[in-house]
Design a protein around this motif. Structure first.
Motif, PDB file in Angstrom:
ATOM      1  N   ILE A 132       0.863  -1.173   0.000  1.00  0.00           N
ATOM      2  CA  ILE A 132       0.000   0.000   0.000  1.00  0.00           C
ATOM      3  C   ILE A 132       0.904   1.228   0.000  1.00  0.00           C
ATOM      4  CG2 ILE A 132      -1.804   1.278   1.213  1.00  0.00           C
ATOM      5  CD1 ILE A 132      -2.852  -1.317   2.301  1.00  0.00           C
ATOM      6  N   ASP A 133       0.833   1.986  -1.084  1.00  0.00           N
ATOM      7  CA  ASP A 133       1.695   3.159  -1.271  1.00  0.00           C
ATOM      8  C   ASP A 133       3.163   2.808  -1.062  1.00  0.00           C
ATOM      9  OD1 ASP A 133      -0.468   4.778  -1.860  1.00  0.00           O
ATOM     10  OD2 ASP A 133      -0.761   5.391   0.218  1.00  0.00           O
ATOM     11  N   ASP A 134       3.590   1.714  -1.697  1.00  0.00           N
ATOM     12  CA  ASP A 134       4.974   1.243  -1.696  1.00  0.00           C
ATOM     13  C   ASP A 134       5.414   0.609  -0.380  1.00  0.00           C
ATOM     14  OD1 ASP A 134       5.340   1.958  -4.291  1.00  0.00           O
ATOM     15  OD2 ASP A 134       6.580   3.715  -3.892  1.00  0.00           O
ATOM     16  N   VAL A 135       4.556   0.507   0.607  1.00  0.00           N
ATOM     17  CA  VAL A 135       4.909  -0.097   1.891  1.00  0.00           C
ATOM     18  C   VAL A 135       4.465  -1.552   1.891  1.00  0.00           C
ATOM     19  CG1 VAL A 135       4.584  -0.044   4.389  1.00  0.00           C
ATOM     20  CG2 VAL A 135       4.788   2.101   3.107  1.00  0.00           C
ATOM     21  N   TYR A 136       5.398  -2.447   2.202  1.00  0.00           N
ATOM     22  CA  TYR A 136       5.132  -3.877   2.190  1.00  0.00           C
ATOM     23  C   TYR A 136       4.434  -4.306   3.480  1.00  0.00           C
ATOM     24  CZ  TYR A 136       6.128  -8.916   2.282  1.00  0.00           C
ATOM     25  OH  TYR A 136       6.020 -10.276   2.349  1.00  0.00           O
ATOM     26  N   TYR A 137       3.341  -5.087   3.337  1.00  0.00           N
ATOM     27  CA  TYR A 137       2.618  -5.648   4.478  1.00  0.00           C
ATOM     28  C   TYR A 137       2.978  -7.125   4.570  1.00  0.00           C
ATOM     29  CZ  TYR A 137      -0.398  -1.510   4.898  1.00  0.00           C
ATOM     30  OH  TYR A 137      -0.882  -0.234   5.088  1.00  0.00           O
ATOM     31  N   ASN A 138       3.715  -7.506   5.614  1.00  0.00           N
ATOM     32  CA  ASN A 138       4.284  -8.844   5.652  1.00  0.00           C
ATOM     33  C   ASN A 138       3.257  -9.938   5.894  1.00  0.00           C
ATOM     34  OD1 ASN A 138       5.834 -11.109   7.552  1.00  0.00           O
ATOM     35  ND2 ASN A 138       6.993 -10.449   5.764  1.00  0.00           N
ATOM     36  N   ARG A 139       2.260  -9.688   6.710  1.00  0.00           N
ATOM     37  CA  ARG A 139       1.256 -10.707   6.998  1.00  0.00           C
ATOM     38  C   ARG A 139      -0.049 -10.327   6.323  1.00  0.00           C
ATOM     39  NH1 ARG A 139       4.396 -13.885   8.553  1.00  0.00           N
ATOM     40  NH2 ARG A 139       3.082 -15.220   7.293  1.00  0.00           N
TER      41      ARG A 139
END
Length: 834
Positions: A132-139
């Motif tokens: 989301i907006d270049d931010v990685y969500y690991n789970r």
């Protein structure tokens, strides 16, 4: 007693704010008679008849020129079709599969691969990346929130890693939210429907100064549950969420843009449980299968044997509180006309507080199976983009650290002895033997990932472009699993239930019976490794509107560690060889054609893919160690292949239509120690003689008291969670008209999605094959450039279908639990913009 009031106060305040924002928008629309409706109409249509710009390759490009399989859904399409989370996105993207028991136990796959199906474990990575907006969500659990002020969603299919922060083997879901605007703007939306459905959204953006702009967005969703719990006389499987997102854009010059963003979301539904699905005979003794077990409890009957009655009798406390949030800073500096440096810094948290009924009955067998989890993650990414004469490239550095802490509990109740112990044992008639056996679980993970990557687009000729990429990755995981099990000994004292021979009370009859249900275990797994991956894309532009492309990717999914317990040896010690999981090794091939014709009013794209994965991370049984316990390990080889197609047409501004389809053939090529399906489990387990061999003859499926294999050979069988055929299609027609003194369009829209049958068990089972289904949705309304009012109905023909089937209570009693899909829902939506 004040908890409900506290939980509702933010929601009530938010609804007041949304209503106020809608009222403020009314005067603006009242004077919008001359505002053109075409802009909103254009935005609301599916692809076709106009160019779609995406940023999947870290720069703005026409989607038809991007030599990868990617689909994009605009905000207007999401709103029109009621797609407000990833779960509903599957109806628009045929190759995307989403299955969820609750936010924590969620699986997202693309083309049949992505996450091991049927077992939750924090020690492995996702095969589908969510950004989301270049931010990685690991789970995936931390990305199940409702969408807040989304601009578009891009779904990339196939391995990613030479352009993205985190390496993923199956694909990526790239979500872009609306940026702050230096022009004052806003919108509000309210939706009401059956099942007491209420949803509100609002967003306001504008300048704070000549160099600073802000945007704030809120959303809330509330819906009565679809499953009635006869034990509590209440509906469960409800929806209850609220989210807030704010951002500041600082633009001191044309060359520098800094965006600070923060978000917070809370899901707190009355959830989650399963209904009775069916009974399927297993190899367990007949007096220990579901019909006999239920008969041991006079007066107990399941509320319904038809899952589509949507009733359950869950007797344990239920909760699915999922709190998510974080902060990020994104800086983009145009160093020159051809060079750009981007930095993305982020911190995110995830707080999961569950309560479950994991015996899927109204009997006090398991009274608690809860694993509350807290996560913090930190990431930093630097990218350098260069656009040269005949070539461009992106190079990046990515760092990621994740900390997960789980403090869980499992507790048995007064019905556990009769349900879990053999009826031939005198102990089965004593509720005290297994009552209040408690496992306190301390589970920890520290996960570090570092990477450097680069991708080049080199135009060898005006028509032919070669795009090689490379990635170097280092991963380190350090974990802890400490489960302390205590039970009541025959002398009435509380004791540790130890698996180690010779330990105190080891030979006590009560403790021995408890050890057969669960025993204490402690181990500290760790894993670290370097990996190299690479890919190459070829693109040939035959004409202005016809592009051919081909891709080869050598990718990987990093190794992992087991954090749900592992098999023990004859001395009760955890087998360390089972504590770690080897990395997946991926070879991926893809070819495709992207075309537009009829003056770009029609689009047709076709993709073929073939992916081989060695050491596939899967849910297995412990055949080679001589005992049977589910955990994660490596299947030797998996293959997925298929064809995907997209077609859209827009002959006039008054009509558009689309159809997308996928054929996916996903199978285990070599998997000799797969877990036995329910119909072959629970009997006299034959002795394993090697890694994939055992002695003796397996009884026919569903033979009570028969012989069960310690594992089965699933080679050639289908992967779980993927339909061979999947389609989505729809269209919309409009005519000009006038309403409330406003010029605009009356419109009628229709959308549908179809999925063929699929396996809902790690190893295909005759009891857990989910039938295919077809869902139809309709909407009709009136819109202008200022407002949109429409009525909608989803699952219009009230089709009964299953979302998930699970083998319940140990997997071999024959009970199959069912999670049913939504019934027909209907309502209306009013949207204003100003």
């Amino acid at each position: 007693m004040f908890a409900p009031f506290r939980r509702q106060t933010p929601r009530r305040a938010l609804w007041v704010a949304l209503a106020g924002t809608s009222l403020l928008a009314l005067p603006a629309t009242a004077y919008a008679a001359d505002a053109p409706a075409e802009a909103e109409a254009e935005q609301a249509q599916p692809s076709g008849g106009h160019d779609i710009v995406i940023t999947a390759r870290r720069r703005e490009e026409n989607i038809q020129n991007v030599p990868i399989a990617v689909s994009v859904v605009s905000a207007a399409t999401l709103d029109a079709q009621g797609t407000y989370n990833i779960s509903r996105l599957t109806q628009l993207t045929p190759t995307l599969q989403f299955y969820s028991q609750n936010p924590r136990n969620t699986f997202v796959n693309i083309r049949g691969i992505g996450a091991p199906f049927g077992l939750t474990n924090d020690g492995f990575e996702q095969g589908v990346g969510v950004y989301i907006d270049d931010v990685y969500y690991n789970r995936i659990a931390s990305a199940t929130l409702d969408f807040v002020d989304v601009e578009r969603i891009e779904t990339l299919r196939g391995p990613q890693g030479t352009l993205y922060g985190k390496n993923t083997t199956a694909g990526a879901i790239n979500i872009t939210t609306r940026a702050p605007s230096f022009d004052f703007e806003g919108k509000a939306e309210v939706t009401l429907g059956n099942l007491n459905f209420k949803q509100g959204k609002a967003s306001v953006s504008g300048p704070l100064s000549d160099t600073l702009a802000a945007r704030i967005s809120v959303t809330t969703t509330d819906r009565r549950g679809t499953l009635y719990n006869t034990t509590t006389s209440s509906y469960i499987q409800s929806q209850d969420s609220v989210g807030v997102r704010g951002s500041l854009l600082w633009k001191p010059s044309e060359d520098l843009r800094v965006t600070l963003s923060g978000d917070w979301a809370l899901q707190d539904p009355n959830c989650c449980a399963f209904a009775y699905g069916s009974y399927g005979p297993t190899q367990r003794a007949a007096n220990r299968q579901y019909p006999a077990l239920v008969s041991y409890f006079p007066g107990y009957t399941v509320p319904s044997t038809n899952p589509y009655d949507r009733v359950t009798d869950a007797d344990a406390a239920l909760a699915a509180r999922n709190e998510i949030g974080g902060l990020s800073a994104r800086a983009v500096w145009d160093v020159s006309d051809s060079n750009t440096i981007t930095s993305i810094s982020a911190w995110r948290f995830w707080d999961w507080s569950p309560a479950n009924d994991r015996d899927y009955t109204g009997l006090p067998i398991y009274t608690k199976v809860n694993n509350p989890t807290k996560q913090n993650q930190y990431s930093q990414e630097f990218r350098f983009n260069h656009e040269g004469n005949g070539f461009d490239f992106v190079a990046g550095l990515f760092g990621f650290y994740q900390e997960i802490r789980t403090s869980g509990i499992q507790q048995t109740g007064t019905a556990a002895s009769k349900w879990l112990l053999a009826p031939t044992s005198a102990l089965s008639n004593n509720p005290a033997v297994l009552n209040n056996v408690v496992a306190i679980n301390d589970i920890r993970l520290d996960n570090t990932s570092l990477a450097a990557y680069a991708k080049v687009n080199w135009e060898l000729t005006d028509r032919f472009t070669v795009s090689p990429g490379i990635r170097v990755n280092y991963d380190k995981k350090k974990g802890l699993y400490d489960s302390v099990v205590t039970g009541t000994a025959s002398d009435g004292t509380r004791q540790i239930v130890s698996p180690v021979p010779g330990s105190p009370y080891y030979n006590d009859a009560w403790i021995a019976a408890q050890r057969g249900v669960q025993a204490s275990q402690f181990f500290e797994p760790s894993f670290s490794a370097w990996n190299l991956s690479y890919d190459v894309n070829l693109r040939y532009q035959a004409t202005r509107d016809i592009n051919f492309y081909a891709t080869y990717a050598r990718s990987f999914k990093t190794g992992g560690i087991n954090l749900n317990g592992v098999p023990a040896d004859n001395n009760g010690a955890p087998i360390q060889a089972a504590a770690t999981i080897k990395p997946e090794k991926v070879n991926h091939f893809e070819v495709g054609i992207k075309t537009q014709f009829w003056d770009r009013r029609a689009t047709f794209n076709l993709t073929g893919f073939w992916t081989d994965i060695r050491d596939f991370q899967a849910n297995v049984s412990n055949g080679q160690f001589g005992t049977v316990r589910g955990y994660l390990a490596n299947a030797e080889k998996v293959r997925t292949r298929g064809i995907e197609t997209d077609f859209s047409i827009r002959p006039t501004e008054r009509f558009n239509a689309y159809v997308s389809g996928a054929y996916t053939d996903a199978k285990y090529v070599s998997f000799c120690d797969a877990p036995p399906p329910p119909e072959l489990s629970g009997g006299n387990t034959l002795p394993a003689t090697g890694a994939c061999t055992y002695s003796g003859t397996v009884s026919a499926p569903g033979t009570p008291g028969g012989n069960s294999p310690p594992f089965v050979d699933a080679s050639g069988q289908v992967l779980p969670g993927v339909s061979k055929w999947a389609f989505s299609w729809g269209g919309e027609a409009n005519v000009p008209g006038k309403l409330f003194g406003e010029d605009g369009q009356f419109y009628l829209g229709y959308d549908a999605s179809f999925r063929s049958d699929w396996s809902s068990n790690p190893t295909p089972s005759i009891y857990t094959n989910v039938n295919g289904y077809l869902i139809h949705n309709f909407r009709t309304g009136f819109r202008t450039g200022r407002f949109d009012v429409f009525a909608w109905v989803r699952n219009a023909f009230d089709r009964n279908y299953i979302d998930l089937l699970l083998a319940g209570t140990g997997g071999n009693t024959g009970l199959i639990a069912a999670q049913t899909g939504d019934p027909r829902t209907w309502g209306g939506t009013v949207k204003f913009s100003f």
